[in-house]
Design a protein around this motif. Structure first.
Motif, mmCIF file in Angstrom:
data_model
loop_
_atom_site.group_PDB
_atom_site.id
_atom_site.type_symbol
_atom_site.label_atom_id
_atom_site.label_comp_id
_atom_site.label_asym_id
_atom_site.label_seq_id
_atom_site.Cartn_x
_atom_site.Cartn_y
_atom_site.Cartn_z
ATOM 1 N N ALA A 139 0.833 -1.208 0.000
ATOM 2 C CA ALA A 139 0.000 0.000 0.000
ATOM 3 C C ALA A 139 0.863 1.252 0.000
ATOM 4 C CB ALA A 139 -0.930 -0.015 1.218
ATOM 5 N N GLN A 140 1.992 1.212 0.702
ATOM 6 C CA GLN A 140 2.916 2.349 0.693
ATOM 7 C C GLN A 140 3.430 2.614 -0.720
ATOM 8 O OE1 GLN A 140 6.766 1.696 2.529
ATOM 9 N NE2 GLN A 140 6.804 3.783 3.338
ATOM 10 N N THR A 141 3.769 1.554 -1.428
ATOM 11 C CA THR A 141 4.209 1.698 -2.817
ATOM 12 C C THR A 141 3.125 2.362 -3.661
ATOM 13 O OG1 THR A 141 5.633 -0.249 -2.639
ATOM 14 C CG2 THR A 141 4.986 0.432 -4.860
ATOM 15 N N GLY A 142 1.880 1.923 -3.472
ATOM 16 C CA GLY A 142 0.779 2.502 -4.226
ATOM 17 C C GLY A 142 0.535 3.964 -3.891
ATOM 18 N N LEU A 143 0.609 4.319 -2.610
ATOM 19 C CA LEU A 143 0.411 5.722 -2.221
ATOM 20 C C LEU A 143 1.533 6.602 -2.765
ATOM 21 C CD1 LEU A 143 -0.840 5.407 1.475
ATOM 22 C CD2 LEU A 143 -2.175 6.129 -0.508
ATOM 23 N N ARG A 144 2.750 6.090 -2.745
ATOM 24 C CA ARG A 144 3.854 6.882 -3.296
ATOM 25 C C ARG A 144 3.672 7.121 -4.786
ATOM 26 N NH1 ARG A 144 9.240 4.541 -0.139
ATOM 27 N NH2 ARG A 144 9.112 6.029 1.598
ATOM 28 N N ALA A 145 3.093 6.149 -5.478
ATOM 29 C CA ALA A 145 2.823 6.339 -6.906
ATOM 30 C C ALA A 145 1.790 7.439 -7.137
ATOM 31 C CB ALA A 145 2.332 5.019 -7.516
ATOM 32 N N LEU A 146 0.978 7.718 -6.121
ATOM 33 C CA LEU A 146 0.013 8.819 -6.204
ATOM 34 C C LEU A 146 0.618 10.141 -5.741
ATOM 35 C CD1 LEU A 146 -3.218 7.077 -4.791
ATOM 36 C CD2 LEU A 146 -2.427 7.236 -7.159
ATOM 37 N N GLY A 147 1.895 10.115 -5.384
ATOM 38 C CA GLY A 147 2.576 11.342 -4.994
ATOM 39 C C GLY A 147 2.568 11.633 -3.518
ATOM 40 N N VAL A 148 2.205 10.659 -2.682
ATOM 41 C CA VAL A 148 2.119 10.899 -1.236
ATOM 42 C C VAL A 148 3.509 10.782 -0.622
ATOM 43 C CG1 VAL A 148 1.190 10.033 0.945
ATOM 44 C CG2 VAL A 148 -0.258 10.097 -1.091
ATOM 45 N N PRO A 190 -6.347 17.816 2.039
ATOM 46 C CA PRO A 190 -5.647 16.551 1.782
ATOM 47 C C PRO A 190 -5.338 16.348 0.303
ATOM 48 C CG PRO A 190 -7.989 16.156 2.124
ATOM 49 C CD PRO A 190 -7.763 17.610 2.407
ATOM 50 N N LYS A 191 -4.281 15.584 0.057
ATOM 51 C CA LYS A 191 -3.928 15.206 -1.310
ATOM 52 C C LYS A 191 -4.751 14.006 -1.766
ATOM 53 C CE LYS A 191 0.193 15.541 -3.044
ATOM 54 N NZ LYS A 191 1.646 15.380 -3.364
ATOM 55 N N VAL A 192 -5.007 13.071 -0.835
ATOM 56 C CA VAL A 192 -5.724 11.839 -1.152
ATOM 57 C C VAL A 192 -6.892 11.674 -0.193
ATOM 58 C CG1 VAL A 192 -5.557 9.307 -1.195
ATOM 59 C CG2 VAL A 192 -3.690 10.697 -2.112
ATOM 60 N N LEU A 193 -8.022 11.238 -0.735
ATOM 61 C CA LEU A 193 -9.166 10.840 0.080
ATOM 62 C C LEU A 193 -9.288 9.328 0.015
ATOM 63 C CD1 LEU A 193 -11.741 11.603 1.746
ATOM 64 C CD2 LEU A 193 -12.991 11.482 -0.421
ATOM 65 N N GLY A 236 -11.204 21.039 -3.349
ATOM 66 C CA GLY A 236 -10.547 20.920 -4.647
ATOM 67 C C GLY A 236 -9.131 20.374 -4.569
ATOM 68 N N GLU A 237 -8.521 20.438 -3.370
ATOM 69 C CA GLU A 237 -7.139 19.978 -3.250
ATOM 70 C C GLU A 237 -6.996 18.464 -3.345
ATOM 71 O OE1 GLU A 237 -7.486 23.905 -1.108
ATOM 72 O OE2 GLU A 237 -8.660 22.044 -1.221
ATOM 73 N N ILE A 238 -8.095 17.729 -3.200
ATOM 74 C CA ILE A 238 -8.022 16.265 -3.295
ATOM 75 C C ILE A 238 -7.689 15.880 -4.740
ATOM 76 C CG2 ILE A 238 -9.313 14.102 -3.113
ATOM 77 C CD1 ILE A 238 -10.979 15.438 -0.891
ATOM 78 N N GLU A 239 -6.555 15.207 -4.915
ATOM 79 C CA GLU A 239 -6.104 14.838 -6.251
ATOM 80 C C GLU A 239 -6.524 13.428 -6.636
ATOM 81 O OE1 GLU A 239 -1.891 15.361 -6.409
ATOM 82 O OE2 GLU A 239 -1.977 17.483 -5.802
ATOM 83 N N HIS A 240 -6.712 12.568 -5.638
ATOM 84 C CA HIS A 240 -6.981 11.171 -5.957
ATOM 85 C C HIS A 240 -7.823 10.548 -4.857
ATOM 86 C CE1 HIS A 240 -5.675 8.003 -8.847
ATOM 87 N NE2 HIS A 240 -6.154 7.218 -7.902
ATOM 88 N N VAL A 241 -8.620 9.541 -5.233
ATOM 89 C CA VAL A 241 -9.467 8.814 -4.284
ATOM 90 C C VAL A 241 -9.056 7.347 -4.300
ATOM 91 C CG1 VAL A 241 -11.827 8.218 -3.609
ATOM 92 C CG2 VAL A 241 -11.373 10.398 -4.761
#
Length: 630
Positions: A105-114, A165-168, A195-200
């Motif tokens: 999951a950490q790998t996946g979140l990092r791919a979303l820019g977290v 937040p960046k991710v919801l 509007g700041e939420i970039e990805h769900v």
């Protein structure tokens, strides 16, 4: 606790000596906690604490650590998590499997820019995926913030909108009382307003899906599909933000409270390992949503080596025995609940020991409101397999979101005293202050903490000069944390909480807590629930009591008279209610706390803006229509 006492410098002779040392020598005590309870640091601290001031004390400066690393320190096949809930099968996850899930999951979140400092906001049920994503977020140095899915959409926006937040993270829905509820009608307004939420990130919980959102979305399965089996733990300063949590928000926009990783960790280690006697092989459960700090407290049990039991759904579906049977099935050793749940079991006539094998349960913990003396009696008469069993620890605890922990807690070194919290917390210089700022014992006063503690918030979000933070806790007594509870510290060392100090009843200048009224009438079978407030009248205050009647009862003159007589006998003539009304229901926050301030606002014609913070907001309407005489 006993081993910790014996290993402390000078080996304090008993509990009293141990507590005195813990508050008189803060660097000595918290340094011993760091060493004895096994804090992992890639870089050691330069000193335990900086200048002891409130606010502003720096804890463990120079150290570098990662919170998630402590919760994932085990790497074996022993159970780490049991995820269950209403209508769900138990899922047992080993420590090694949990680490692998978090790594992917950490790998996946990092791919979303977290990355470090980003906010991940979660509108989620209490599920395995929630825990995995929190650990994946904090392993990378990002900040986690969660809400319960039964918040209204504006309640969610009031919270998450502050932190951008960046991710919801969300689920497709949740279950309660035998029904499945989609989260689409809550997620879409949140996305429209933040509007700041970039990805769900969406995980499947009720099988309904959330396709077609107006923001890029990925499923949990896709997010965690690939990656290493071991997380990367980013080392950070102890005061690096870990969680953003929220006050109840029932009378205004909720405070966004920022807690640091180091302070949260050492505080929870003390409360789990020492005050609750939690260790390897134990299984710890608390009935909580992810919008209450008890979820954060619960999952920290992993750092103590315990297996945590996650439950989502109604605590009384399909009946009041549901949680007790779950505890028996999962072999829970530490069962966390609330006075409200215990009262529901009592009113239903349930005898938990007859409904389930509770022989593994050695501690029953309760918070959310004061546990009254009669409930102590009920627990010991109905919960242990042997009603005379002396080794069940009933621990009423009290603290708050503000400190992500407790001021007063259980204590395995002391006896359980009926109606009392066993002791003040180690390292917590808790006092009851008279109005002039002097400590009082055996009398009621304002709950304060006179010395710094590591789990004080590192600040409020978007409060750069700290003004709102200082005003929240340090206005009443400068340099002293004022918590807002009305409390008594008994000569025995036990603690009694009488309710919130801003809702204490003060007719004629005689002050008592609302819990004293509830304690007086909770044994009356005609009263299923109640809420009491003070109503300003002609420069004084009159007591207004609203009761939810038991089945078949009517609020006639005879019952009203008995209610008043019962309260008079338990309190003072000044606290006999001037008005007693029957209402359909009592309003509660989503975490199960009565909202006395909101009721007082309704009966005095003041606005209650944040109804989305309530579990049953419609309940308030009845209070605006109460027939007070002109």
């Amino acid at each position: 606790m006993e081993r910790f006492r014996q290993g402390a410098p000078g080996a304090p002779a008993d509990w009293e000596a141990l507590y005195a040392w813990s508050v008189e020598d803060l660097p000595g005590f918290w340094g011993h906690v760091w060493d004895e309870l096994g804090v992992i640091a890639s870089t050691p601290y330069d000193r335990v604490m900086g200048e002891p001031r409130m606010p502003g004390t720096e804890w463990f400066p120079g150290a570098r650590l990662n919170f998630a690393e402590h919760l994932l320190r085990r790497d074996d096949e022993s159970p780490a998590v049991i995820a269950t809930g209403e209508g769900r099968e138990d899922r047992v996850v080993s420590a090694r499997e949990l680490r692998a899930l978090v790594a992917r999951a950490q790998t996946g979140l990092r791919a979303l820019g977290v990355g470090v400092g980003d906010r991940v906001a979660a509108l989620v049920p209490n599920a395995l995926e929630t825990l995995v994503l929190m650990l994946a977020t904090t392993a990378s140095g990002a900040i986690w913030s969660s809400c319960s899915p039964d918040f209204g959409p504006m309640g969610v926006v009031d919270r998450f909108g502050q932190i951008r937040p960046k991710v919801l993270v969300t689920a497709d829905g949740y279950r309660y009382n035998g029904n499945a509820f989609s989260l689409r009608d809550k997620v879409e307004p949140v996305l429209a307003r933040i509007g700041e939420i970039e990805h769900v990130v969406v995980f499947d919980f009720v099988g309904q899906g959330l396709a077609g959102l107006d923001r890029p979305a990925t499923t949990f399965a896709e997010l965690a599909a690939d990656g290493p089996d071991v997380p990367e733990f980013v080392p950070l300063p102890p005061d690096h933000p870990l969680y953003i949590m929220y006050s109840s928000g029932t009378t205004g926009v909720p405070k966004s409270i920022v807690h640091g990783a180091g302070g949260t960790l050492v505080k929870h280690l003390v409360e789990h390992r020492l005050h609750s006697d939690v260790g390897p092989g134990d299984r710890i459960f608390w009935f909580t949503t992810c919008g209450w700090m008890m979820w954060n407290w619960l999952v920290s049990g992993l750092a103590a080596g315990a297996c945590v039991v996650l439950y989502d759904g109604s605590p009384t579906h399909p009946g009041p025995e549901a949680l007790w049977r779950m505890a028996a099935r999962t072999r829970v050793t530490h069962f966390g609940t609330s006075p409200k749940f215990l009262a529901a079991c009592e009113h239903a006539g349930l005898v938990p020991r007859d409904a389930a094998d509770l022989s593994k349960v050695r501690a029953l913990l309760s918070t959310g409101s004061p546990l009254n003396p009669e409930q102590f009696d009920w627990v010991y008469a109905n919960v242990p397999a042997d009603p005379g069993r002396p080794d069940l620890q009933l621990a009423s605890i009290s603290g708050g979101t503000d400190l992500i922990g407790c001021f007063a807690a259980g204590n395995p070194l002391l006896p359980v005293r009926r109606g009392e919290l066993q002791s003040r917390g180690l390292g917590m210089a808790v006092e009851a202050f008279a109005p002039d700022g002097t400590p009082v014992y055996g009398e009621k006063g304002e709950l304060v903490c006179t010395k710094p503690f590591p789990s004080m918030p590192v600040g409020f979000w978007d409060d750069p000069d700290g003004e709102r933070y200082r005003k929240a806790y340090f206005d009443a007594f400068p340099g002293v944390w004022t918590h807002g509870d009305f409390v008594e510290i008994r000569p025995s060392g036990g603690v009694v909480i009488y309710g919130r100090s801003d809702t204490t009843l003060n007719p004629g200048g005689v002050r008592i807590g609302t819990a004293e009224i509830y304690r007086a009438i909770e044994g009356m079978p005609e009263v299923a629930d109640a809420i009491v407030v003070g109503r300003p009248v002609d420069g004084d205050v009159e007591v207004v009591l609203c009761v939810v009647l038991g089945e078949g009862s009517a609020l006639d003159e005879e019952l009203t008279g008995r209610i008043r007589a019962t309260i008079r006998a338990a309190t003072t003539p000044r606290h006999v209610p001037a008005h007693v009304f029957a209402v359909p229901e009592v309003p509660y926050t989503i975490s199960g706390k009565k909202v006395e301030k909101a009721v007082r606002s309704m009966i005095t014609g003041e606005p209650v803006d944040n109804r989305d913070a309530l579990a049953n907001p419609g309940a308030l309407d009845a209070y605006a229509a109460l027939p007070f005489p002109n």
